[in-house]
Motif scaffolding. Structure first.
Motif, short mmCIF file in Angstrom:
data_model
loop_
_atom_site.label_atom_id
_atom_site.label_comp_id
_atom_site.label_asym_id
_atom_site.label_seq_id
_atom_site.Cartn_x
_atom_site.Cartn_y
_atom_site.Cartn_z
N LYS A 5 0.67 -1.23 -0.10
CA LYS A 5 -0.02 0.02 -0.08
C LYS A 5 0.84 1.35 0.08
O LYS A 5 0.35 2.13 -0.72
CB LYS A 5 -0.85 0.13 1.33
CG LYS A 5 -2.12 -0.76 1.05
CD LYS A 5 -3.08 -0.74 2.17
CE LYS A 5 -4.43 -1.30 2.21
NZ LYS A 5 -5.30 -1.11 3.48
N LYS A 6 1.85 1.21 0.87
CA LYS A 6 2.71 2.48 1.09
C LYS A 6 3.59 2.70 -0.35
O LYS A 6 3.72 3.58 -0.83
CB LYS A 6 3.61 2.33 2.03
CG LYS A 6 3.53 3.01 3.26
CD LYS A 6 4.80 2.92 4.33
CE LYS A 6 4.33 4.02 5.24
NZ LYS A 6 5.26 4.06 6.44
N LYS A 9 1.26 4.10 -2.84
CA LYS A 9 0.94 5.53 -2.62
C LYS A 9 2.10 6.40 -3.01
O LYS A 9 1.91 7.44 -3.56
CB LYS A 9 0.79 5.57 -1.06
CG LYS A 9 0.08 6.83 -0.66
CD LYS A 9 -0.12 6.88 0.94
CE LYS A 9 -1.51 7.34 1.28
NZ LYS A 9 -1.57 7.55 2.64
#
Length: 109
Positions: A5-6, A9
């Motif tokens: 997810k990071k 992003k």
């Protein structure tokens, strides 16, 4: 280890930054003030000339000679077939509103 997810992003953020920098257009210097145009002498000096000078016989002849010598380019700057000293002299003559006879003698020279 970074989570997916990071990582996604961060990738989206970098894409936005890259896209924003591609959209920017920057000119190395201003093109010309309103009512003026830019020409270059053969030695590379830049001159900003008022549009009113386009009516002057000397500038008409310089532009005609430049077209014969260098051709017409749509992508590059207008280069006149004279050095910067002659351009300074020609501009000072036009500013002083010289007579047509002196102007013709300068063109012949």
């Amino acid at each position: 280890m970074i989570s997916t997810k990071k990582l996604l992003k961060m990738a989206k953020k970098w894409q936005k930054i890259a896209a924003a920098s591609r959209k920017r257009i920057s000119w190395p210097r201003p093109v010309a003030d309103k009512g003026h145009f830019v020409v270059y002498s053969t030695d590379g000096r830049r001159f900003t000339i008022p549009l009113a000078y386009l009516k002057n016989e000397l500038f008409i002849e310089l532009l005609r000679i430049a077209e014969e010598e260098f051709g017409v380019t749509s992508s590059g700057p207008i280069t006149l077939p004279c050095d910067s000293k002659f351009m300074e002299y020609a501009i000072s003559m036009i500013q002083r509103c010289v007579t047509e006879d002196l102007e013709k003698a300068l063109i012949i020279f």
